[in-house]
Scaffold this motif. Structure first.
Motif, mmCIF file in Angstrom:
data_model
loop_
_atom_site.group_PDB
_atom_site.id
_atom_site.type_symbol
_atom_site.label_atom_id
_atom_site.label_comp_id
_atom_site.label_asym_id
_atom_site.label_seq_id
_atom_site.Cartn_x
_atom_site.Cartn_y
_atom_site.Cartn_z
ATOM 1 N N TRP A 84 0.849 -1.201 0.000
ATOM 2 C CA TRP A 84 0.000 0.000 0.000
ATOM 3 C C TRP A 84 0.880 1.245 0.000
ATOM 4 O O TRP A 84 1.755 1.399 0.837
ATOM 5 C CB TRP A 84 -0.921 -0.010 1.214
ATOM 6 C CG TRP A 84 -1.970 1.062 1.187
ATOM 7 C CD1 TRP A 84 -1.811 2.366 1.518
ATOM 8 C CD2 TRP A 84 -3.329 0.918 0.793
ATOM 9 N NE1 TRP A 84 -2.991 3.045 1.370
ATOM 10 C CE2 TRP A 84 -3.958 2.178 0.918
ATOM 11 C CE3 TRP A 84 -4.107 -0.152 0.351
ATOM 12 C CZ2 TRP A 84 -5.284 2.397 0.626
ATOM 13 C CZ3 TRP A 84 -5.440 0.054 0.058
ATOM 14 C CH2 TRP A 84 -6.022 1.324 0.190
ATOM 15 N N HIS A 125 -9.562 -3.182 -1.803
ATOM 16 C CA HIS A 125 -8.581 -4.038 -2.457
ATOM 17 C C HIS A 125 -8.528 -3.798 -3.959
ATOM 18 O O HIS A 125 -7.499 -4.052 -4.592
ATOM 19 C CB HIS A 125 -8.910 -5.512 -2.195
ATOM 20 C CG HIS A 125 -7.747 -6.433 -2.409
ATOM 21 N ND1 HIS A 125 -6.792 -6.672 -1.454
ATOM 22 C CD2 HIS A 125 -7.379 -7.164 -3.488
ATOM 23 C CE1 HIS A 125 -5.884 -7.513 -1.919
ATOM 24 N NE2 HIS A 125 -6.217 -7.837 -3.156
ATOM 25 N N THR A 156 -3.567 2.395 12.342
ATOM 26 C CA THR A 156 -3.560 3.638 11.553
ATOM 27 C C THR A 156 -2.643 4.693 12.152
ATOM 28 O O THR A 156 -2.065 5.502 11.416
ATOM 29 C CB THR A 156 -4.983 4.191 11.436
ATOM 30 O OG1 THR A 156 -5.525 4.416 12.750
ATOM 31 C CG2 THR A 156 -5.883 3.195 10.702
ATOM 32 N N LEU A 176 -4.261 5.734 5.984
ATOM 33 C CA LEU A 176 -5.490 4.977 6.211
ATOM 34 C C LEU A 176 -6.188 5.573 7.418
ATOM 35 O O LEU A 176 -5.543 6.132 8.308
ATOM 36 C CB LEU A 176 -5.202 3.495 6.473
ATOM 37 C CG LEU A 176 -4.873 2.600 5.274
ATOM 38 C CD1 LEU A 176 -4.523 1.201 5.770
ATOM 39 C CD2 LEU A 176 -6.031 2.529 4.293
ATOM 40 N N ASP A 224 -11.668 2.995 7.464
ATOM 41 C CA ASP A 224 -11.301 1.989 6.470
ATOM 42 C C ASP A 224 -11.207 0.603 7.100
ATOM 43 O O ASP A 224 -11.572 -0.398 6.480
ATOM 44 C CB ASP A 224 -9.972 2.350 5.818
ATOM 45 C CG ASP A 224 -10.038 3.666 5.054
ATOM 46 O OD1 ASP A 224 -11.112 3.945 4.485
ATOM 47 O OD2 ASP A 224 -9.037 4.411 5.037
ATOM 48 N N LEU A 245 -13.615 -3.168 6.035
ATOM 49 C CA LEU A 245 -12.905 -4.238 5.336
ATOM 50 C C LEU A 245 -13.843 -5.419 5.068
ATOM 51 O O LEU A 245 -14.581 -5.850 5.957
ATOM 52 C CB LEU A 245 -11.728 -4.726 6.177
ATOM 53 C CG LEU A 245 -10.387 -4.031 5.986
ATOM 54 C CD1 LEU A 245 -9.402 -4.494 7.047
ATOM 55 C CD2 LEU A 245 -9.840 -4.317 4.600
ATOM 56 N N GLN A 293 -10.180 -10.201 4.325
ATOM 57 C CA GLN A 293 -9.174 -9.237 3.903
ATOM 58 C C GLN A 293 -8.561 -8.576 5.128
ATOM 59 O O GLN A 293 -9.208 -8.452 6.173
ATOM 60 C CB GLN A 293 -9.770 -8.180 2.981
ATOM 61 C CG GLN A 293 -10.303 -8.733 1.665
ATOM 62 C CD GLN A 293 -10.730 -7.639 0.715
ATOM 63 O OE1 GLN A 293 -10.289 -6.498 0.799
ATOM 64 N NE2 GLN A 293 -11.617 -7.982 -0.205
ATOM 65 N N PHE A 302 -5.193 -5.704 6.552
ATOM 66 C CA PHE A 302 -3.995 -4.887 6.388
ATOM 67 C C PHE A 302 -2.929 -5.477 7.307
ATOM 68 O O PHE A 302 -3.224 -5.924 8.417
ATOM 69 C CB PHE A 302 -4.261 -3.434 6.773
ATOM 70 C CG PHE A 302 -4.994 -2.656 5.719
ATOM 71 C CD1 PHE A 302 -4.316 -2.116 4.647
ATOM 72 C CD2 PHE A 302 -6.368 -2.473 5.802
ATOM 73 C CE1 PHE A 302 -4.977 -1.400 3.670
ATOM 74 C CE2 PHE A 302 -7.051 -1.758 4.828
ATOM 75 C CZ PHE A 302 -6.349 -1.223 3.751
ATOM 76 N N LEU A 361 3.416 -1.502 5.053
ATOM 77 C CA LEU A 361 1.977 -1.739 5.012
ATOM 78 C C LEU A 361 1.612 -2.517 3.754
ATOM 79 O O LEU A 361 1.906 -2.080 2.637
ATOM 80 C CB LEU A 361 1.215 -0.409 5.046
ATOM 81 C CG LEU A 361 -0.313 -0.513 5.027
ATOM 82 C CD1 LEU A 361 -0.835 -1.227 6.273
ATOM 83 C CD2 LEU A 361 -0.952 0.867 4.905
ATOM 84 N N TRP A 362 0.958 -3.669 3.967
ATOM 85 C CA TRP A 362 0.486 -4.504 2.872
ATOM 86 C C TRP A 362 -1.008 -4.711 3.011
ATOM 87 O O TRP A 362 -1.533 -4.823 4.114
ATOM 88 C CB TRP A 362 1.191 -5.866 2.870
ATOM 89 C CG TRP A 362 2.615 -5.813 2.435
ATOM 90 C CD1 TRP A 362 3.691 -5.412 3.190
ATOM 91 C CD2 TRP A 362 3.137 -6.173 1.150
ATOM 92 N NE1 TRP A 362 4.844 -5.499 2.454
ATOM 93 C CE2 TRP A 362 4.542 -5.967 1.196
ATOM 94 C CE3 TRP A 362 2.562 -6.644 -0.022
ATOM 95 C CZ2 TRP A 362 5.355 -6.224 0.106
ATOM 96 C CZ3 TRP A 362 3.384 -6.904 -1.108
ATOM 97 C CH2 TRP A 362 4.753 -6.692 -1.042
ATOM 98 N N LYS A 363 -1.673 -4.739 1.878
ATOM 99 C CA LYS A 363 -3.098 -5.101 1.827
ATOM 100 C C LYS A 363 -3.179 -6.520 1.276
ATOM 101 O O LYS A 363 -2.667 -6.799 0.188
ATOM 102 C CB LYS A 363 -3.853 -4.131 0.921
ATOM 103 C CG LYS A 363 -5.327 -4.484 0.709
ATOM 104 C CD LYS A 363 -6.111 -4.351 1.999
ATOM 105 C CE LYS A 363 -7.571 -4.687 1.782
ATOM 106 N NZ LYS A 363 -7.785 -6.062 1.333
#
Length: 715
Positions: free
Chosen positions: A94, A165, A586, A631, A635, A639, A643, A645, A653-655
């Protein structure tokens, strides 16, 4: 500036170029071209048309995923396993670009690309309205079908906002370096959003990687249990799989929650930690700890392994233990005919001459006390037993009253045989497991605590197991796992290779993957050292919970909860409903700049009557820059299921999307619980005895009776 939420205007030039190419190929005379040039022009037109078509397809796919993401499933036998990485699912890193795209979806003029259209909502209304109307029932069923041929099929029941996503159309497998797992992992998510399915994915990899796998499941998820059993079978590790389940005692292995320790004081600590310690209860907790410690030390000196049954028995009536230990001390002191001396002295005692505190007591016990005092035999454990024996019975019952109800719960019904096993009962084929033996065998242990039935028992057993694991971690850190007595036989001397205790086996430390589902039900004072000290012994903890407030409420201190949170280096957050929990992720993210496009138009009248200009008009596109959080907590609340984060490897940070387990046609998964139970009953039939008394251990134990702070080897 991107413009992906718009009509796919590339299609016009695509179709035009393809048509021009066909015209050049089929009718070159219409374009006044010779055949050779016409063929080359046709290829050029088609190439341009394909390029524009690809651009149009990118826009169309982006818009389609805004409403409905493709399903993501992986068969159990296709889960990727690496010896260096941990697979988390599909996703993307992200960045600011994704924050920009996400904010673009909030504009009113693009909602038709983000939200389902009017025809979709009409289908959802009619599938309910026509459900019970004869003649229209079949049509309602067709509208409700999720077949690929149904253009108005309902969205998958995952809820949330797919745009979170869909802002990145190019997914990739997401891997985490295994070296980061020693820093422990925290998984947060509300109920029914995929925490347990994520646990299945991680546990599957740990089993196939060959780790020691320990799973704590307070609620007892049947699907999770079946998955662990199936993966152990698939990895050919079923012989090392142990099921401990308080809800299924006839199927469960047995475990002595207080029978293994490094220091004798751990027995009292594990029991006393389950008692309330607020206000006046704190004093009673200390009294309970003292008397449980006295009983445990006496049992160990008598070469008996402590368990809940014995602790309960001697808390209620300490006289039999005192008499037995008095005989033990007399034998060590070399007093002959001790039983005769006690019998003679007991016959001479008159109850009317006794102090009030000793009236109603056993004459044999009083005789033992007086004889020992006359012979001036001193022993720390004996001194504690005499002190407890001399209390008035009513007063003694009051000061240990806090521990009584807990021991009743732990020793009532079929559960008593699970956590206070009889090592000499050859009729009971259920195995007895110990953590050190599990580590040596690289075992797989599923612990179902049945917390929905009895929270108190589940918490007490779970915390005792954690305390036992901390003790095992300390032993492994110092001495390794190759030989349990390696560090004790020499008393800390250097071994043959010149290394100190534990140094020679550091390179062979096992990897112990501990998964604690609903860990807010389990966390206590025992869990904190497991997080901040057990990493050096190979422990890597993955904890799952719903909200961080659950942890704070359980611990009772926000500062201690922060201490626990600080020990998790990796965080995965699924959908959460508490904003404070969402802020845990966040608030660790930076703020980024996003761009907004604003159209400005205006007209100015001319005030000069002699000028030939009557008015001026202008049209502008202004780009403004604002700083926003990468973020927001909102958010996290929206989700979709499955899914998450993830903050990986130092705050990246990965989604990610977690793959749904596809168990269709999986022969390794038993069709029902009974089939698995029958298979486990057959595998539990064994003729070997788990309990072996070694002279070395009893020698070490006997030394502890002279000093309560002496370290004791784990049984």
């Amino acid at each position: 500036m991107e413009a992906l939420l718009r009509p796919p205007v590339e299609l016009w030039s695509c179709f035009t170029a393809i048509a021009a190419g066909l015209l050049a190929l089929l009718a070159p005379w219409a374009l006044m071209m010779p055949p050779g040039i016409a063929a080359a022009s046709s290829l050029a037109f088609w190439g341009f048309g394909l390029w524009r078509g690809h651009q149009a397809w990118r826009v169309l796919r982006y818009q389609r995923h805004m409403k409905r993401l493709p399903e993501y499933r992986i068969a159990a036998d296709r889960v990727p396993v690496s010896q260096h990485k941990l697979f988390l699912g599909k996703g993307f890193r992200w960045t600011q670009q994704h924050t920009q795209r996400l904010r673009d979806t909030l504009k009113p003029e693009v909602q038709r690309y983000v939200q389902p259209g009017a025809l979709y909502h009409w289908a959802r209304q009619k599938e309910v309205a026509w459900e019970s109307i004869p003649g229209l029932t079949l049509l309602a069923r067709l509208l409700r079908s999720r077949s690929r041929w149904n253009l108005l099929a309902p969205l998958p029941p995952v809820g949330g906002k797919p745009a979170l996503h869909a802002v990145e159309p190019h997914e990739q497998p997401v891997w985490m370096d295994l070296g980061e797992r020693v820093g422990h992992t925290l998984v947060l998510g509300t109920t029914r959003v995929g925490k347990t399915r994520l646990a299945e994915l991680l546990i599957t990899q740990d089993i196939h990687r060959g780790d020691v796998v320990i799973v704590f499941d307070p609620k007892g998820d049947a699907d999770l249990l079946r998955r662990i059993y199936a993966e152990a079978k698939r990895a050919d590790r079923l012989d090392d799989f142990y099921l401990f389940h308080l809800g299924f005692p006839e199927l469960s292995a047995r475990y002595n929650a207080i029978g293994n320790f490094s220091r004798i004081t751990e027995v009292a600590t594990r029991i006393a930690n389950q008692l309330p310690n607020e206000g006046n209860s704190a004093a009673f907790k200390e009294f309970a700890w003292r008397f449980v410690n006295i009983i445990a030390r006496a049992l160990v000196a008598l070469k008996r392994r402590p368990d809940y049954q014995q602790i309960r028995r001697y808390i209620n009536d300490i006289e039999p233990l005192f008499v037995e230990y008095a005989g033990y001390c007399a034998a060590i002191a070399g007093i002959d005919a001790w039983a005769s001396l006690v019998e003679e002295r007991a016959a001479d005692i008159k109850e009317r001459n006794l102090p009030n505190a000793l009236r109603g007591r056993s004459m044999e016990a009083i005789a033992c006390m007086r004889l020992l005092q006359e012979r001036v035999i001193y022993d720390p454990v004996l001194d504690g037993l005499i002190s407890a024996f001399k209390y008035d019975k009513t007063y003694f019952d009051k000061i240990v009253s806090s521990v009584g109800p807990l021991m009743e719960k732990l020793t009532t019904g079929t559960i008593a045989a699970l956590i206070s096993p009889d090592y000499q009962d050859e009729q009971d084929a259920r195995p007895i497991f110990e953590w050190m033996d599990v580590v040596r065998r690289k075992g797989i242990v599923y612990v179902g605590l049945d917390a929905l039935t009895d929270t108190t028992v589940a918490s007490a057993v779970g915390n005792s197991m954690f305390a036992d694991l901390v003790s095992v971690a300390g032993h492994i850190y110092k001495h390794g796992v190759a030989s349990e007595q390696a560090g004790h036989a020499r008393g800390g001397d250097l071994d043959a290779s010149g290394h100190g205790p534990g140094q020679s086996s550091m390179s062979t430390l096992p990897t112990i993957s501990l998964h604690a589902d609903e860990f807010n039900e389990l966390i206590g004072d025992e869990f904190v050292p497991l997080l901040n000290k057990a990493g050096g012994a190979g422990f890597q903890v993955t904890a799952y919970t719903q909200t961080w407030s659950d942890v704070e409420a359980r611990i009772g201190s926000k500062a201690k909860a922060g201490q626990v949170a600080g020990n998790f280096n990796t965080m995965l957050m699924l959908r959460v409903k508490e904003l404070d929990t969402a802020d845990m992720l966040t608030e660790q993210l930076p703020r980024v700049e996003v761009f907004s496009l604003m159209s400005v138009s205006g007209v100015d009248d001319s005030s000069d009557p002699g000028s030939g200009v009557d008015f001026k008009s202008r049209n502008e596109d202004r780009i403004s820059v604002s700083e926003v959080p990468m973020l927001t907590a909102a958010d996290m609340v929206t989700l979709p299921k499955g899914q998450a984060f993830a903050l990986l490897e130092g705050g990246q940070l990965w989604k990610i999307r977690i793959p749904l387990p596809d168990s269709r046609g999986d022969a390794a998964i038993p069709s029902d619980f009974e089939a698995m139970a029958d298979a486990m009953r057959r595998s539990y039939i064994t003729n070997d005895h788990w309990y072996r008394v070694t002279d070395h251990w009893w020698h070490a134990v006997s030394e502890t009776t002279s000093d309560s702070s002496e370290q004791v080897d784990s049984p």
